[in-house]
Design a protein around this motif. Structure first.
Motif, PDB file in Angstrom:
ATOM      1  N   UNK A 234       0.826  -1.200   0.000  1.00 32.75           N
ATOM      2  CA  UNK A 234       0.000   0.000   0.000  1.00 32.75           C
ATOM      3  C   UNK A 234       0.867   1.260   0.000  1.00 32.75           C
ATOM      4  N   UNK A 235       0.429   2.258  -0.774  1.00 28.80           N
ATOM      5  CA  UNK A 235       1.095   3.559  -0.856  1.00 28.80           C
ATOM      6  C   UNK A 235       0.056   4.633  -0.530  1.00 28.80           C
ATOM      7  N   UNK A 236       0.425   5.589   0.322  1.00 24.05           N
ATOM      8  CA  UNK A 236      -0.465   6.712   0.645  1.00 24.05           C
ATOM      9  C   UNK A 236       0.183   8.029   0.241  1.00 24.05           C
ATOM     10  N   UNK A 237      -0.571   8.838  -0.499  1.00 20.20           N
ATOM     11  CA  UNK A 237      -0.189  10.225  -0.743  1.00 20.20           C
ATOM     12  C   UNK A 237      -0.705  11.040   0.428  1.00 20.20           C
ATOM     13  N   UNK A 238       0.221  11.581   1.221  1.00 16.61           N
ATOM     14  CA  UNK A 238      -0.213  12.234   2.473  1.00 16.61           C
ATOM     15  C   UNK A 238       0.830  13.236   2.942  1.00 16.61           C
TER      16      UNK A 238
END
Length: 667
Positions: free
Chosen positions: A342-346
Motif C-alpha cells: 500500500x502507498x499513501x499520498x499524504x
C-alpha cells in the motif's frame, strides 16, 4: 468461458501494447507497427474521420501499413483523423485506439502538390490523431524571448500558392473562457514566397482582461489586399524544441507586478502557443506537476505495473480521511496487506496504520509510485490524466451533491472552468462509488460517466453503524480534550466559488459572533469549527475569550467529528447527507441563500422544502434554533425520517467490505 469472450480477450491482449512509428515520404504516409504479438489474424491500421465517421483502411504487411495522402486530401478541406488498429479473424473484428508515443511528436509536413498540411498530435486521452488541412500557407516560429513582462516572437510564413496577395500579418490573442480577443499587427519583410516577421507582444494591452488564471490561445492571421482573412491558425510550435519532458513546455516565465506571472507555454496535444496569467504559488505547483509527469511517463515506458500495489489519496493528499481511508483500514484489518503493498499520498501528521509507503504530492516519488501501482483509490482527482493499460481506478468521491457538479454547473466560476479536467479524469475511472440512487443519477450525467457505479453506500459512513461506536466517541473526545459533560456543535460550512483569494484558495468570513456564542452557550456546548479544505481561513481564537470553541479545520477525518457531535450547523455543504446517518439535529445557516442559488453555483434540491432541518438566514435565527433544539428535532422528525429513507437507506456498515471484495476479491 463463453467462446466469444475468449476470442475477444485473445484479440485484445494481441493489440493492447501495440505502438506505431510514422514517416511521410513523397505524399505517402507509412505506419511501422510494433508489439503486435503472433496471433494469426488480418491486421489493419484505420484512419477514421472524426466528423463524418468515414474511414480509410490499410492492411499491415511485414509490420507496415501505407496510406496515400491523395486519398486523404479527397475527404475535404480540413479533417481530423483518429488512428485505430483493427484485427479480423473470420467474421470477428476488434478495434482499439492507437496510443501516442514520443517518437511521433513533432511530425509535420506540407505537400505542395496536394496543397495539404499534415500534422500528428496527441489527444487529451493520450491517443494518436492527425490534422489534415488544405491551405496556402505554413508557419514556423524561430525565436521567443522575454522582454520584461512582455515577449518577443520571430518566425516565418511560407506561401505555397498565388491565390492571395499578403497585405497584413496579425497575432490574435483569444481568451479561452469568454472568447475575448485582441489583435497585434506584426512587422514583416517579404522575399519570394517567404514572409519573415518579428514583433514584441505588449501584454499591457490586455491588462483589463488578465484575470487570475485566465488562459489565452495565440493565432497567426493573414489578410489579403482587400483586408479579407485568408489564413488563421493557432501558432504552431511543433518541432520548436524537444518536448519529451513535460516541463519543457513552459518556455517563458515573466514576472508581472507583485506576485503574478505571465507564463508563455506550448499546449499539450496540438502543440500550439498560449499564455497563462497566474500567481507564483500556482505556477510553482503546476511546474512541479509537469516535472512529475515526466517521471510518470518515464516509469510507464521503462517499468512494468506492480500488480500488487495500491495507491491511496484523499483530498489531494491533504488528509488521511474519507472513503479511501475506510477502504484502506478494512483491507488492513482483513489481511490484504499480506498480499498487497500500500502507498499513501499524504502530507499531514496523523499516524497511518499498517506501515504503508508514504509519498508527498510535491515530490517525484509520488509520480513514480503512481505509475507503478496497478490500483488507484482517490476521492477527488490526480494530477496525471492518463493511466496505464491494466490500471484499475476506484473513484470513491466524497459526498452526496446538493450543489451542482460538473456539466450541470451553469454559473461561471472555477468549478465550471475545472470540469474539463474532471471529464478527462472520469474517462479513467473504472469504478465510481455512490451513496444512493440520487447520487448515481447525478454522477452519470454531470461526469458523463458510463462505466460501473458501485451502489453500496459510502465506506466512510460505516462508522455510524459499528458496535464500538460509543467507545470510539469517548476515545476521540479524550484525544481532543473535549469535556464529556458538554454537548458538541459542529459548524462545517462549504466554500464560496466567488470568494477567491488565490489559485484555488478561498477566504471565509464567519457570519455569527463567536464571543456572543461563548457567552450564551459556553456553559452547555462546545463549538467545533471545521472549514472546507479549499478555504484559507485566518481565524485566530483566544483561549480566554473562546474557551468553548475549537478550530479543528486541520483535523484529518470529519467522520470522527460527526460521531462526537450532537448538532450539525452547515449551509450548502454535502456534509449533512452523511451526518443524517446519525439521526441527530441539523441546522442550515444559509445567510446568502439567494446569491448562492442564483449566482454562485445552484442546487439540485429545494432547501426550504426538502431538507431535514430549518433554513436560517441570520445570527438571531441561528441562536434561537440552538436554544430550541429539542422543539426543532420534534418539528422535523417526519421530514428527517423521509430524508433518511431516501439518502441513507443503503448504509448498513458494510460498504468498505462490499467495495473491497468487488475490486480485490475475497481475502
Amino acid at each position: 468461458m463463453d467462446i466469444k469472450k475468449l476470442f475477444k480477450r485473445i484479440f485484445k491482449s494481441t493489440i493492447d501494447k501495440h505502438k506505431v512509428e510514422i514517416q511521410i515520404k513523397e505524399n505517402t504516409l507509412f505506419f511501422s507497427v510494433n508489439n503486435l504479438g503472433f496471433f494469426p489474424a488480418d491486421k489493419y491500421i484505420i484512419l477514421k474521420n472524426r466528423d463524418t465517421g468515414r474511414f480509410l483502411k490499410s492492411k499491415i504487411k511485414n509490420r507496415i501499413a501505407i496510406f496515400n495522402l491523395k486519398d486523404i486530401a479527397e475527404f475535404g478541406a480540413h479533417d481530423t483523423f483518429d488512428v485505430y488498429i483493427s484485427l479480423r479473424i473470420h467474421s470477428k473484428y476488434i478495434r482499439k485506439r492507437t496510443p501516442f508515443s514520443m517518437g511521433n511528436q513533432g511530425l509535420k509536413t506540407y505537400s505542395e502538390d496536394l496543397n495539404l498540411k499534415a500534422k500528428s498530435f496527441k489527444t487529451k486521452n493520450g491517443y494518436l490523431s492527425f490534422d489534415f488541412k488544405k491551405n496556402s500557407f505554413s508557419q514556423n516560429i524561430n525565436t521567443l524571448k522575454s522582454v520584461g513582462s512582455n515577449f518577443y516572437i520571430e518566425g516565418e510564413v511560407t506561401q505555397f500558392s498565388n491565390d492571395y496577395q499578403v497585405n497584413q500579418l496579425e497575432l490574435i490573442a483569444v481568451r479561452r473562457d469568454n472568447k475575448k480577443s485582441f489583435g497585434y499587427s506584426i512587422n514583416f519583410s517579404h522575399e519570394g514566397n517567404k514572409y519573415n516577421f518579428k514583433q514584441i507582444i505588449m501584454i499591457d494591452k490586455l491588462k483589463q482582461d488578465l484575470d487570475l488564471n485566465s488562459r489565452w490561445d495565440l493565432f497567426l492571421q493573414i489578410r489579403d489586399n482587400n483586408r479579407r482573412i485568408c489564413y488563421k491558425e493557432l501558432i504552431d510550435m511543433t518541432g520548436y524544441t524537444d518536448f519529451s519532458k513535460e516541463e519543457d513546455r513552459y518556455l517563458l516565465e515573466n514576472d508581472f507586478k507583485d506576485k503574478y506571472k505571465l507564463i508563455v507555454y506550448v499546449t499539450m496535444g496540438k502543440e500550439s502557443l498560449a499564455f497563462w496569467f497566474t500567481d507564483n504559488e500556482q505556477y510553482l505547483k503546476t511546474y512541479n506537476i509537469a516535472r512529475g509527469k515526466t517521471v510518470f511517463n518515464n516509469v510507464c515506458e521503462q517499468q512494468p505495473l506492480n500488480q500488487k500495489m495500491v495507491f491511496f489519496e484523499s483530498f489531494l493528499g491533504k488528509s488521511y480521511s474519507g472513503n479511501p481511508k475506510y477502504i484502506y483500514e478494512y483491507l488492513i484489518e482483513n489481511g490484504y496487506d499480506k498480499e498487497y503493498q500500500f502507498v499513501w499520498s499524504y502530507q499531514g501528521e496523523s499516524e497511518i496504520p499498517g506501515n504503508p509507503i508514504i509519498v508527498n504530492r510535491e515530490e517525484e516519488d509520488y509520480y513514480r509510485y503512481l505509475a507503478l501501482s496497478k490500483y488507484w483509490v482517490s476521492n477527488i482527482i490526480f494530477p496525471v490524466h492518463r493511466k496505464r493499460e491494466g490500471n484499475v481506478y476506484i473513484q470513491t468521491w466524497h459526498g452526496t451533491p446538493l450543489k451542482r457538479l460538473g456539466y450541470d454547473i451553469e454559473v461561471d466560476g472555477p468549478e465550471k472552468m475545472a470540469r474539463e479536467n474532471f471529464y478527462l479524469e472520469s474517462r479513467n475511472w473504472d469504478y465510481l462509488l455512490a451513496a444512493n440512487e440520487y447520487s448515481k443519477d447525478i454522477f452519470q450525467r454531470a461526469f458523463k460517466f458510463e462505466k460501473e457505479i458501485l451502489l453500496n453506500g459510502y465506506p466512510s459512513n460505516d462508522i455510524f453503524y459499528k458496535n464500538n461506536k460509543q467507545e470510539r466517541i469517548e476515545s476521540i473526545k479524550t484525544r481532543l480534550n473535549i469535556p464529556k459533560n458538554k454537548q458538541v456543535i459542529l459548524y462545517a460550512p462549504t466554500w464560496r466559488d466567488n470568494e477567491l483569494s488565490g489559485s484555488w484558495n478561498h477566504s471565509f468570513e464567519l457570519k455569527f459572533d463567536l464571543e456572543q456564542f461563548q457567552r450564551e452557550f459556553g456553559d452547555d456546548y462546545i463549538l467545533i469549527l471545521r472549514m472546507h479544505h479549499l478555504i484559507s481561513d485566518n481565524l485566530v481564537l483566544s483561549s480566554s475569550k473562546h474557551s468553548s470553541i475549537f478550530d479543528l479545520s486541520k483535523y484529518d477525518d470529519i467522520q470522527e467529528l460527526y460521531l462526537i457531535s450532537d448538532i450539525l450547523i452547515t449551509d450548502y455543504s454535502s456534509v449533512f447527507f452523511e451526518y443524517a446517518n446519525s439521526k441527530k439535529p441539523i441546522l442550515f445557516y444559509a445567510y446568502d441563500y439567494q446569491l448562492y442559488k442564483e449566482e454562485i453555483r445552484g442546487f439540485y434540491l429545494d432547501m426550504y422544502k426538502e431538507l431535514p432541518g430549518p433554513v436560517l438566514e441570520d445570527q438571531q435565527q441561528l441562536f434561537d434554533a440552538i436554544r430550541n433544539i429539542h422543539h426543532i428535532k420534534d418539528e422535523y422528525s417526519e421530514k428527517y425520517n423521509e430524508f433518511y429513507q431516501k439518502y441513507c437507506d443503503l448504509e448498513k456498515g458494510d460498504s468498505a467490505k462490499l467495495v473491497s471484495e468487488t475490486v480485490f476479491g475475497n481475502q
